[in-house]
Design a protein around this motif. Structure first.
Motif, PDB file in Angstrom:
ATOM      1  N   GLU A 122      -3.191   2.723   1.315  1.00 17.34           N
ATOM      2  CA  GLU A 122      -3.156   1.590   0.384  1.00 17.34           C
ATOM      3  C   GLU A 122      -4.227   1.742  -0.696  1.00 17.34           C
ATOM      4  O   GLU A 122      -3.962   1.559  -1.887  1.00 17.34           O
ATOM      5  CB  GLU A 122      -3.360   0.279   1.133  1.00 17.34           C
ATOM      6  N   LEU A 123      -5.444   2.098  -0.288  1.00 17.13           N
ATOM      7  CA  LEU A 123      -6.539   2.283  -1.249  1.00 17.13           C
ATOM      8  C   LEU A 123      -6.211   3.396  -2.243  1.00 17.13           C
ATOM      9  O   LEU A 123      -6.428   3.248  -3.454  1.00 17.13           O
ATOM     10  CB  LEU A 123      -7.842   2.620  -0.509  1.00 17.13           C
ATOM     11  N   MET A 124      -5.667   4.497  -1.734  1.00 18.58           N
ATOM     12  CA  MET A 124      -5.326   5.625  -2.608  1.00 18.58           C
ATOM     13  C   MET A 124      -4.205   5.261  -3.573  1.00 18.58           C
ATOM     14  O   MET A 124      -4.229   5.643  -4.749  1.00 18.58           O
ATOM     15  CB  MET A 124      -4.941   6.840  -1.763  1.00 18.58           C
ATOM     16  N   GLY A 125      -3.213   4.517  -3.091  1.00 17.43           N
ATOM     17  CA  GLY A 125      -2.114   4.092  -3.957  1.00 17.43           C
ATOM     18  C   GLY A 125      -2.601   3.190  -5.082  1.00 17.43           C
ATOM     19  O   GLY A 125      -2.207   3.339  -6.240  1.00 17.43           O
ATOM     20  N   GLN A 126      -3.472   2.243  -4.728  1.00 17.02           N
ATOM     21  CA  GLN A 126      -4.034   1.335  -5.748  1.00 17.02           C
ATOM     22  C   GLN A 126      -4.887   2.108  -6.754  1.00 17.02           C
ATOM     23  O   GLN A 126      -4.818   1.844  -7.959  1.00 17.02           O
ATOM     24  CB  GLN A 126      -4.887   0.256  -5.063  1.00 17.02           C
ATOM     25  N   CYS A 127      -5.667   3.050  -6.252  1.00 13.03           N
ATOM     26  CA  CYS A 127      -6.515   3.863  -7.119  1.00 13.03           C
ATOM     27  C   CYS A 127      -5.671   4.701  -8.077  1.00 13.03           C
ATOM     28  O   CYS A 127      -5.943   4.760  -9.279  1.00 13.03           O
ATOM     29  CB  CYS A 127      -7.423   4.754  -6.260  1.00 13.03           C
ATOM     30  N   GLU A 128      -4.613   5.323  -7.549  1.00 11.32           N
ATOM     31  CA  GLU A 128      -3.733   6.153  -8.364  1.00 11.32           C
ATOM     32  C   GLU A 128      -3.073   5.338  -9.470  1.00 11.32           C
ATOM     33  O   GLU A 128      -3.003   5.764 -10.631  1.00 11.32           O
ATOM     34  CB  GLU A 128      -2.671   6.822  -7.480  1.00 11.32           C
ATOM     35  N   ALA A 129      -2.611   4.153  -9.095  1.00 13.53           N
ATOM     36  CA  ALA A 129      -1.948   3.275 -10.077  1.00 13.53           C
ATOM     37  C   ALA A 129      -2.933   2.887 -11.196  1.00 13.53           C
ATOM     38  O   ALA A 129      -2.571   2.877 -12.384  1.00 13.53           O
ATOM     39  CB  ALA A 129      -1.410   2.027  -9.393  1.00 13.53           C
ATOM     40  N   ALA A 130      -4.173   2.596 -10.813  1.00 14.07           N
ATOM     41  CA  ALA A 130      -5.190   2.209 -11.799  1.00 14.07           C
ATOM     42  C   ALA A 130      -5.520   3.377 -12.727  1.00 14.07           C
ATOM     43  O   ALA A 130      -5.630   3.198 -13.951  1.00 14.07           O
ATOM     44  CB  ALA A 130      -6.442   1.723 -11.092  1.00 14.07           C
ATOM     45  N   LEU A 131      -5.692   4.577 -12.159  1.00 18.57           N
ATOM     46  CA  LEU A 131      -6.016   5.755 -12.981  1.00 18.57           C
ATOM     47  C   LEU A 131      -4.847   6.134 -13.892  1.00 18.57           C
ATOM     48  O   LEU A 131      -5.037   6.622 -15.005  1.00 18.57           O
ATOM     49  CB  LEU A 131      -6.398   6.936 -12.075  1.00 18.57           C
ATOM     50  N   THR A 132      -3.626   5.902 -13.423  1.00 27.24           N
ATOM     51  CA  THR A 132      -2.435   6.209 -14.229  1.00 27.24           C
ATOM     52  C   THR A 132      -2.320   5.251 -15.407  1.00 27.24           C
ATOM     53  O   THR A 132      -1.959   5.665 -16.515  1.00 27.24           O
ATOM     54  CB  THR A 132      -1.165   6.116 -13.343  1.00 27.24           C
ATOM     55  N   ARG A 133      -2.672   3.974 -15.172  1.00 29.70           N
ATOM     56  CA  ARG A 133      -2.658   3.002 -16.268  1.00 29.70           C
ATOM     57  C   ARG A 133      -3.643   3.381 -17.365  1.00 29.70           C
ATOM     58  O   ARG A 133      -3.389   3.195 -18.522  1.00 29.70           O
ATOM     59  CB  ARG A 133      -3.020   1.604 -15.756  1.00 29.70           C
TER      60      ARG A 133
ATOM     61  N   GLY B 184      -8.455  -0.299  -4.208  1.00 27.56           N
ATOM     62  CA  GLY B 184      -8.440   0.987  -4.893  1.00 27.56           C
ATOM     63  C   GLY B 184      -8.778   0.922  -6.373  1.00 27.56           C
ATOM     64  O   GLY B 184      -9.262   1.896  -6.949  1.00 27.56           O
ATOM     65  N   GLU B 185      -8.530  -0.243  -7.017  1.00 25.54           N
ATOM     66  CA  GLU B 185      -8.878  -0.373  -8.431  1.00 25.54           C
ATOM     67  C   GLU B 185     -10.385  -0.210  -8.637  1.00 25.54           C
ATOM     68  O   GLU B 185     -10.825   0.375  -9.635  1.00 25.54           O
ATOM     69  CB  GLU B 185      -8.427  -1.738  -8.976  1.00 25.54           C
ATOM     70  N   ALA B 186     -11.176  -0.747  -7.694  1.00 27.81           N
ATOM     71  CA  ALA B 186     -12.638  -0.606  -7.778  1.00 27.81           C
ATOM     72  C   ALA B 186     -13.033   0.863  -7.585  1.00 27.81           C
ATOM     73  O   ALA B 186     -13.917   1.379  -8.279  1.00 27.81           O
ATOM     74  CB  ALA B 186     -13.320  -1.479  -6.732  1.00 27.81           C
ATOM     75  N   ILE B 187     -12.344   1.537  -6.663  1.00 24.26           N
ATOM     76  CA  ILE B 187     -12.606   2.962  -6.444  1.00 24.26           C
ATOM     77  C   ILE B 187     -12.356   3.734  -7.744  1.00 24.26           C
ATOM     78  O   ILE B 187     -13.168   4.566  -8.164  1.00 24.26           O
ATOM     79  CB  ILE B 187     -11.730   3.520  -5.299  1.00 24.26           C
ATOM     80  N   ALA B 188     -11.240   3.429  -8.403  1.00 20.78           N
ATOM     81  CA  ALA B 188     -10.892   4.110  -9.658  1.00 20.78           C
ATOM     82  C   ALA B 188     -11.988   3.930 -10.703  1.00 20.78           C
ATOM     83  O   ALA B 188     -12.364   4.877 -11.398  1.00 20.78           O
ATOM     84  CB  ALA B 188      -9.553   3.573 -10.196  1.00 20.78           C
ATOM     85  N   SER B 189     -12.525   2.706 -10.787  1.00 19.69           N
ATOM     86  CA  SER B 189     -13.537   2.451 -11.821  1.00 19.69           C
ATOM     87  C   SER B 189     -14.804   3.267 -11.566  1.00 19.69           C
ATOM     88  O   SER B 189     -15.407   3.791 -12.510  1.00 19.69           O
ATOM     89  CB  SER B 189     -13.863   0.953 -11.888  1.00 19.69           C
ATOM     90  N   TYR B 190     -15.205   3.402 -10.298  1.00 23.91           N
ATOM     91  CA  TYR B 190     -16.408   4.190  -9.993  1.00 23.91           C
ATOM     92  C   TYR B 190     -16.158   5.690 -10.181  1.00 23.91           C
ATOM     93  O   TYR B 190     -17.035   6.420 -10.639  1.00 23.91           O
ATOM     94  CB  TYR B 190     -16.921   3.871  -8.585  1.00 23.91           C
ATOM     95  N   LEU B 191     -14.957   6.150  -9.858  1.00 24.06           N
ATOM     96  CA  LEU B 191     -14.619   7.560 -10.105  1.00 24.06           C
ATOM     97  C   LEU B 191     -14.670   7.856 -11.605  1.00 24.06           C
ATOM     98  O   LEU B 191     -15.190   8.896 -12.024  1.00 24.06           O
ATOM     99  CB  LEU B 191     -13.227   7.890  -9.556  1.00 24.06           C
TER     100      LEU B 191
ATOM    101  N   GLU C  77      -0.616  15.143  -2.393  1.00 18.82           N
ATOM    102  CA  GLU C  77       0.194  15.489  -3.560  1.00 18.82           C
ATOM    103  C   GLU C  77       0.769  14.239  -4.247  1.00 18.82           C
ATOM    104  O   GLU C  77       1.145  14.282  -5.399  1.00 18.82           O
ATOM    105  CB  GLU C  77       1.334  16.449  -3.178  1.00 18.82           C
ATOM    106  N   THR C  78       0.815  13.104  -3.543  1.00 20.63           N
ATOM    107  CA  THR C  78       1.346  11.887  -4.160  1.00 20.63           C
ATOM    108  C   THR C  78       0.282  11.144  -4.971  1.00 20.63           C
ATOM    109  O   THR C  78       0.586  10.145  -5.601  1.00 20.63           O
ATOM    110  CB  THR C  78       1.910  10.936  -3.083  1.00 20.63           C
ATOM    111  N   TYR C  79      -0.967  11.606  -4.921  1.00 19.41           N
ATOM    112  CA  TYR C  79      -2.040  10.942  -5.673  1.00 19.41           C
ATOM    113  C   TYR C  79      -2.752  11.966  -6.556  1.00 19.41           C
ATOM    114  O   TYR C  79      -3.952  12.217  -6.399  1.00 19.41           O
ATOM    115  CB  TYR C  79      -3.066  10.310  -4.720  1.00 19.41           C
ATOM    116  N   PRO C  80      -2.041  12.586  -7.517  1.00 22.99           N
ATOM    117  CA  PRO C  80      -2.645  13.708  -8.255  1.00 22.99           C
ATOM    118  C   PRO C  80      -3.874  13.340  -9.073  1.00 22.99           C
ATOM    119  O   PRO C  80      -4.861  14.075  -9.090  1.00 22.99           O
ATOM    120  CB  PRO C  80      -1.500  14.188  -9.161  1.00 22.99           C
ATOM    121  N   LYS C  81      -3.856  12.185  -9.743  1.00 21.01           N
ATOM    122  CA  LYS C  81      -5.004  11.797 -10.573  1.00 21.01           C
ATOM    123  C   LYS C  81      -6.228  11.473  -9.700  1.00 21.01           C
ATOM    124  O   LYS C  81      -7.356  11.850 -10.015  1.00 21.01           O
ATOM    125  CB  LYS C  81      -4.638  10.603 -11.463  1.00 21.01           C
ATOM    126  N   THR C  82      -5.977  10.791  -8.589  1.00 19.16           N
ATOM    127  CA  THR C  82      -7.078  10.453  -7.675  1.00 19.16           C
ATOM    128  C   THR C  82      -7.638  11.721  -7.045  1.00 19.16           C
ATOM    129  O   THR C  82      -8.862  11.880  -6.937  1.00 19.16           O
ATOM    130  CB  THR C  82      -6.579   9.488  -6.582  1.00 19.16           C
TER     131      THR C  82
END
Length: 340
Positions: A329-340, A191-198, A2-7
């Motif tokens: 950590e990966l999920m937090g970084q991914c969430e932050a990237a997707l939120t940006r 996680g930023e790389a994960i966000a880009s591939y998602l 629930e803390t990573y809704p966009k991811t």
């Protein structure tokens, strides 16, 4: 989650398919991806995968049961397509109701995908995940019945293909990800790389190197220290000595063991010249060499003569930490990237 809704939303197709909370698979690393690490990753919401490697059917049966004793969450089993007992290993997965089987190391032999679908897991059979190093092979595997693909770039550790992750993702995701489940692997460390591939359409990702030194990994302390000291440029691909011997390159930290592999290839090529062995046996000898060299490094801690397989993301592995912390950590970084 629930803390990573966009991811969570971006990974939903992947998590629905895998049956877990986070569409992060742990790449199957021989001697490393065993019951302890696999269970820890699955318990943390990811998707652990047992590396069968050169195991006998009896050993795999024991490993699956031992993993089940440590987690009630879903996990998969990685089988090498050139294993001489592949069909028996599939039977072991079926007997143990494994939900996902990953086929790696080459094109799956005739009947293997059908056998997994027919005999494993639930009423609709187990799911089959295959590795695709090119767009053409990706399409062929999907036509052959693969339920999902991992596209793994050359930055990965262990056995690698010839093309970088970013190029594979650009070639394959726009063409196939709308209708098929594609997981991206190779060189992913943040996680930023994960966000880009998602965002490009991936259903999730696979990481190996980031998990190799997890607290729960049984790898020798000296193996882990070699990771902590290494930079990206020290994880090098092996050299092919003889064009007749189609050895899949392996990425590992440069040491005496990488030189020994070159010598091993020359030895096997000479046996081929003399007609002492056929091509299938030659490839098996190479695989057995890797299994032994990897064991020396991972289990015995001989990081000079053993094979310290590592991806180029090894420079991002700086300390031992629990698998759950790595995933968070990966999920937090991914969430932050997707939120940006």
């Amino acid at each position: 989650m629930e803390t990573y809704p966009k991811t969570a939303a971006a990974m939903k197709r992947g998590t629905d398919f895998l049956g877990c909370e986070t569409a992060i698979l742990c790449g199957a690393m021989s001697w490393v991806s065993e019951r302890n690490l696999v269970a820890a990753i699955s318990n943390a919401g990811g998707f652990g995968v047992i590396a069968c490697g050169a195991m006998t059917p009896e050993l795999l049966d024991r490993e699956i049961k031992a993993t089940r004793a440590l987690t009630d969450k879903p996990f998969g089993v990685n089988l090498i397509t050139m294993h001489p007992d592949l069909m028996e290993l599939i039977d072991v997965c079926a007997y143990n109701q494994v939900s996902h089987v990953v086929l790696a190391g080459g094109i799956p032999p005739k009947g293997s995908i059908e056998s997994i679908h027919d005999s494993c897991a639930h009423s609709d059979g187990a799911k089959v995940i295959c590795f695709a190093p090119t767009l053409a092979l990706a399409k062929k595997l999907l036509r052959s019945g693969a339920d999902a693909l991992v596209i793994e770039g050359m930055e990965a550790g262990g056995h690698i293909g010839p093309v970088s992750t970013s190029v594979l993702a650009q070639e394959i995701l726009p063409e196939l990800s709308a209708d098929h489940l594609i997981f991206v692997a190779g060189g992913i460390g943040r996680g930023e790389a994960i966000a880009s591939y998602l965002e490009m359409g991936a259903a999730g990702v696979q990481l190996g190197t980031r998990f190799a030194c997890a607290t729960e990994s049984i790898a020798h302390p000296d193996f882990k220290k070699a990771f902590f000291r290494a930079s990206a440029r020290e994880a090098v691909a092996s050299v092919q000595v003889d064009p007749r011997l189609p050895v899949i390159p392996v990425r590992a930290l440069k040491n005496k063991g990488t030189e020994e592999f070159t010598a091993k290839q020359r030895e096997v090529a000479a046996l081929l010249d003399e007609g002492g062995i056929d091509m299938a046996e030659a490839q098996l000898q190479i695989e057995h060499f890797w299994a032994g060299a990897l064991r020396r490094a991972v289990i015995e801690g001989d990081v000079e003569n053993g094979s310290v397989m590592a991806g180029q993301s090894v420079g991002m592995v700086t300390r031992e930490e629990p698998a759950a912390d790595i995933i968070a950590e990966l999920m937090g970084q991914c969430e932050a990237a997707l939120t940006r």
